[in-house]
Design a protein around this motif. Structure first.
Motif, PDB file in Angstrom:
ATOM      1  N   MET A 193      -6.944  -2.264  -5.255  1.00  0.00           N
ATOM      2  CA  MET A 193      -6.566  -2.313  -3.831  1.00  0.00           C
ATOM      3  C   MET A 193      -7.642  -1.649  -2.970  1.00  0.00           C
ATOM      4  SD  MET A 193      -3.097  -0.773  -2.097  1.00  0.00           S
ATOM      5  CE  MET A 193      -3.572   0.957  -1.930  1.00  0.00           C
ATOM      6  N   PRO A 220       0.789  -1.250   0.000  1.00  0.00           N
ATOM      7  CA  PRO A 220       0.000   0.000   0.000  1.00  0.00           C
ATOM      8  C   PRO A 220       0.817   1.295   0.000  1.00  0.00           C
ATOM      9  CG  PRO A 220      -1.030  -1.614   1.427  1.00  0.00           C
ATOM     10  CD  PRO A 220       0.282  -2.208   1.013  1.00  0.00           C
ATOM     11  N   VAL A 247      -3.924  -7.464  -2.108  1.00  0.00           N
ATOM     12  CA  VAL A 247      -3.216  -6.543  -1.212  1.00  0.00           C
ATOM     13  C   VAL A 247      -4.216  -5.747  -0.375  1.00  0.00           C
ATOM     14  CG1 VAL A 247      -1.746  -4.483  -1.115  1.00  0.00           C
ATOM     15  CG2 VAL A 247      -1.116  -6.377  -2.611  1.00  0.00           C
ATOM     16  N   GLY A 248      -5.277  -5.255  -1.006  1.00  0.00           N
ATOM     17  CA  GLY A 248      -6.277  -4.453  -0.295  1.00  0.00           C
ATOM     18  C   GLY A 248      -7.004  -5.264   0.769  1.00  0.00           C
ATOM     19  N   SER A 281      -1.715   0.781   5.111  1.00  0.00           N
ATOM     20  CA  SER A 281      -3.002   0.144   4.804  1.00  0.00           C
ATOM     21  C   SER A 281      -4.089   0.617   5.763  1.00  0.00           C
ATOM     22  CB  SER A 281      -2.869  -1.376   4.843  1.00  0.00           C
ATOM     23  OG  SER A 281      -2.433  -1.794   6.123  1.00  0.00           O
ATOM     24  N   GLY A 333      -3.992  -6.289  -6.731  1.00  0.00           N
ATOM     25  CA  GLY A 333      -4.574  -5.163  -5.995  1.00  0.00           C
ATOM     26  C   GLY A 333      -5.649  -5.629  -5.027  1.00  0.00           C
TER      27      GLY A 333
END
Lengths: 145, 141
Positions: free
Chosen positions: A124, A103, B90-91, B33, B87
């Motif tokens: 994400m 991130p 990861v999110g 995050s 993505g």
């Protein structure tokens, strides 16, 4: 206002560090994970370097009641290792290896990453929006069939 | 290049200093995050602007530093499927685990957090297996 100023300074330091260290280059991140290929140790130096000021900050924080701006400091870290922590980290790691992005660097690359990076960031953010629903499911006890 | 590790170390010290400022002045843990995710799922509350300004700093400093470099190429994959799947993983993964490389790695391990070590070992292991499988066995990255 002071909180916003120090948030900007902290973010600026974080973004500068990610950029200067090479962590916004996906080949360096994938190189670190590529133990069976051309292994690149840079990430270990970045992580090690980052932990030095951070460890000092935790030692200082332990002697303080509040932050310098009077906000409460984070509580003691939890020691619970649950399914969410391990499963989440497994999923994150696979995505990290696939794209070479986590991130912080993804956000730091927004100005120069181009459309490919923006697609990654959009996915994400979608993943982050979905996570609360997955979290609720993982919190439920496993049903006996 | 030979000097890569030096720049890695210098960059790392800057990252850690950013985390130290965020902890000692704002009283908050610098986890990318968590900072982004809180804005996405609405859990940010009264720290919303603090997060937005932090992220503005993250985006802006590379813009200022770019002219010092001859070439800035993040080598983003050209495979759309890879980008979208990575993505999403990861999110969702970082939010389930409540942290990523900055939160669990830099901030967690430096306070000897058990969760920080467990998460970091797990995502490095998964990333290593991921690169092994997707690069060397399947050849998609």
């Amino acid at each position: 206002m002071a909180r916003l100023l120090f948030a900007l300074i902290a973010g600026g330091l974080f973004g500068s560090g990610l950029f200067i260290s090479g962590m916004t280059d996906t080949t360096k991140v994938q190189g670190w994970l590529d133990v069976f290929g051309a292994w690149d140790p840079t990430l270990a130096f970045v992580m090690g370097g980052a932990m030095i000021p951070m460890a000092i900050a935790w030692l200082v924080a332990a002697r303080l009641r509040n932050s310098a701006l009077g906000t409460p400091l984070p509580p003691k870290s939890s020691t619970t290792i649950d399914r969410k922590l391990i499963l989440g980290s497994l999923l994150f790691g696979i995505g990290w290896g696939l794209a070479g992005l986590c991130p912080g660097p993804a956000i730091a690359s927004l100005s120069f990453g181009g459309p490919g990076l923006w697609i990654f960031v959009a996915a994400m953010l979608t993943g982050m929006a979905v996570a609360p629903f997955l979290r609720t499911r993982l919190d439920k006890p496993v049903a006996a069939e | 290049m030979e000097q890569d590790w030096i720049w890695g170390l210098i960059g790392g010290l800057l990252i850690g200093t950013g985390g130290a400022v965020y902890l000692l002045f704002n009283g908050r843990i610098m986890g990318a995050s968590g900072i982004i995710g809180g804005l996405i799922d609405g859990s940010a509350g009264n720290t919303k602007w603090e997060r937005i300004v932090f992220l503005a700093g993250v985006v802006l400093m590379p813009v200022i530093l770019q002219p010092l470099y001859h070439e800035v190429d993040p080598h983003i994959s050209e495979n759309l499927v890879v980008l979208v799947i990575a993505g999403l993983l990861v999110g969702a993964g970082t939010r389930l685990a409540n942290g990523c490389t900055s939160g669990h790695g830099v901030c967690g391990m430096s306070r000897l957090s058990v969760r920080g070590f467990a998460a970091t070992l797990t995502y490095i292991f998964a990333g290593g297996v991921g690169v092994l499988v997707f690069r060397h066995l399947l050849g998609v990255i």
